[in-house]
Write a protein that holds these residues in place. Structure first.
Motif, PDB file in Angstrom:
ATOM      1  N   GLU A   1       0.828  -1.211   0.000  1.00  0.00           N
ATOM      2  CA  GLU A   1       0.000   0.000   0.000  1.00  0.00           C
ATOM      3  C   GLU A   1       0.861   1.259   0.000  1.00  0.00           C
ATOM      4  OE1 GLU A   1      -3.249   2.185  -0.388  1.00  0.00           O
ATOM      5  OE2 GLU A   1      -3.413   0.002  -0.138  1.00  0.00           O
ATOM      6  N   GLU A   2       1.890   1.286   0.833  1.00  0.00           N
ATOM      7  CA  GLU A   2       2.725   2.492   0.929  1.00  0.00           C
ATOM      8  C   GLU A   2       3.587   2.682  -0.303  1.00  0.00           C
ATOM      9  OE1 GLU A   2       6.226   4.296   3.854  1.00  0.00           O
ATOM     10  OE2 GLU A   2       4.777   2.838   4.640  1.00  0.00           O
ATOM     11  N   LYS A   3       4.102   1.601  -0.843  1.00  0.00           N
ATOM     12  CA  LYS A   3       5.041   1.677  -1.958  1.00  0.00           C
ATOM     13  C   LYS A   3       4.336   1.779  -3.305  1.00  0.00           C
ATOM     14  CE  LYS A   3       9.504  -0.473  -3.039  1.00  0.00           C
ATOM     15  NZ  LYS A   3      10.358  -1.652  -2.763  1.00  0.00           N
ATOM     16  N   TYR A   4       3.234   0.999  -3.457  1.00  0.00           N
ATOM     17  CA  TYR A   4       2.571   0.904  -4.755  1.00  0.00           C
ATOM     18  C   TYR A   4       1.090   1.257  -4.720  1.00  0.00           C
ATOM     19  CZ  TYR A   4       6.858  -1.640  -5.862  1.00  0.00           C
ATOM     20  OH  TYR A   4       8.172  -1.990  -6.036  1.00  0.00           O
ATOM     21  N   GLY A   5       0.623   1.805  -3.599  1.00  0.00           N
ATOM     22  CA  GLY A   5      -0.761   2.238  -3.503  1.00  0.00           C
ATOM     23  C   GLY A   5      -1.769   1.115  -3.617  1.00  0.00           C
ATOM     24  N   GLY A   6      -1.352  -0.112  -3.260  1.00  0.00           N
ATOM     25  CA  GLY A   6      -2.264  -1.241  -3.323  1.00  0.00           C
ATOM     26  C   GLY A   6      -2.599  -1.680  -4.742  1.00  0.00           C
TER      27      GLY A   6
END
Length: 261
Positions: A41-46
């Motif tokens: 979620e933090e790296k790729y926005g889910g």
């Protein structure tokens, strides 16, 4: 099957911006047999990656609240080896930049433009992610097509911005069509849609998915909540059908894809 040969300028990825990722995942899993992996979620926005038989074929992402008024939509991305130069060329050739180049950690870089006819098109510069791993097989993307209300401007844009070597398939008022590459080597098409797209429907890219049997797939899609937009019909390019998925995103089916020689 071998990984598709994705040359610079050719379609390399597709993704779905949807108002309901769970509904979309369930639909395409049942229809095409897709399986999914959700990114950090933090790296790729889910961001959700869809695979067919273990090979990546598409992405799915949740539509943001500030885009609620926009329809759910499938997008096509073209490969570029220099996304900054491509972005500058898009502007210089009558396009608009919807999204400036953005690096996706470790994966590559993306941008989004509008071509001179108003159709949205993405660009992707390879990092570790080198596009879809399956194409023209059942349940995978098989063809990418621009329906353009300004055919000449659109063709010029893709020739100048993405270095397309185009081939003329038809050049009459009834059927004006050019492809990236020729015959069996063609990778995408542009159709003059000025004579049949309704005024309220803008120029747009569409994605065709290969299926073994269009009619049975349509029957299954309807049972899963899809809507037929253009009924199945036999054409010189294969049996085709256009549908909306359960949240309204348009997609197309093709059985026995035939490319013009």
């Amino acid at each position: 099957m071998p990984t598709p040969d994705i040359t610079p300028g050719a379609p390399c990825w597709i993704d779905l911006m949807t108002s309901d990722t769970e509904k979309a995942k369930s639909f395409y899993n049942a229809l095409f047999g897709w399986t999914y992996e959700t990114g950090d979620e933090e790296k790729y926005g889910g961001y959700i990656t869809a695979s067919k038989n273990g090979q990546m074929v598409a992405g799915i992402m949740q539509k943001q609240e500030d885009m609620a008024q926009m329809p759910d939509v499938w997008s096509t991305y073209l490969r570029t080896d220099d996304i900054k130069a491509t972005t500058a060329a898009a502007t210089a050739n009558g396009g608009q930049v919807y999204m400036e180049p953005m690096e996706i950690p470790e994966q590559g870089s993306m941008a989004m433009y509008a071509d001179p006819s108003g159709a949205a098109i993405g660009a992707w510069q390879f990092g570790e992610m080198k596009g879809y791993e399956l194409a023209a097989e059942s349940g995978a993307p098989a063809w990418h097509e621009l329906l353009s209300k300004d055919f000449a401007a659109a063709v010029g844009f893709y020739e100048n911005v993405f270095a397309w070597d185009t081939s003329v398939v038809g050049d009459t008022d009834e059927f004006r069509y050019s492809t990236l590459g020729a015959g069996d080597d063609a990778k995408a098409g542009i159709m003059d849609a000025s004579g049949f797209l309704p005024e309220e429907v803008p120029s747009h890219w569409g994605v065709y998915f290969a299926v073994d049997k269009v009619d049975s797939t349509v029957e299954q899609a309807l049972a899963l909540g899809a809507t037929v937009i253009q009924p199945a019909e036999d054409t010189p390019f294969g049996r085709l059908c256009t549908l909306n998925d359960p949240t309204g995103a348009t997609f197309k089916l093709v059985e026995d894809l035939k490319l013009a020689g």
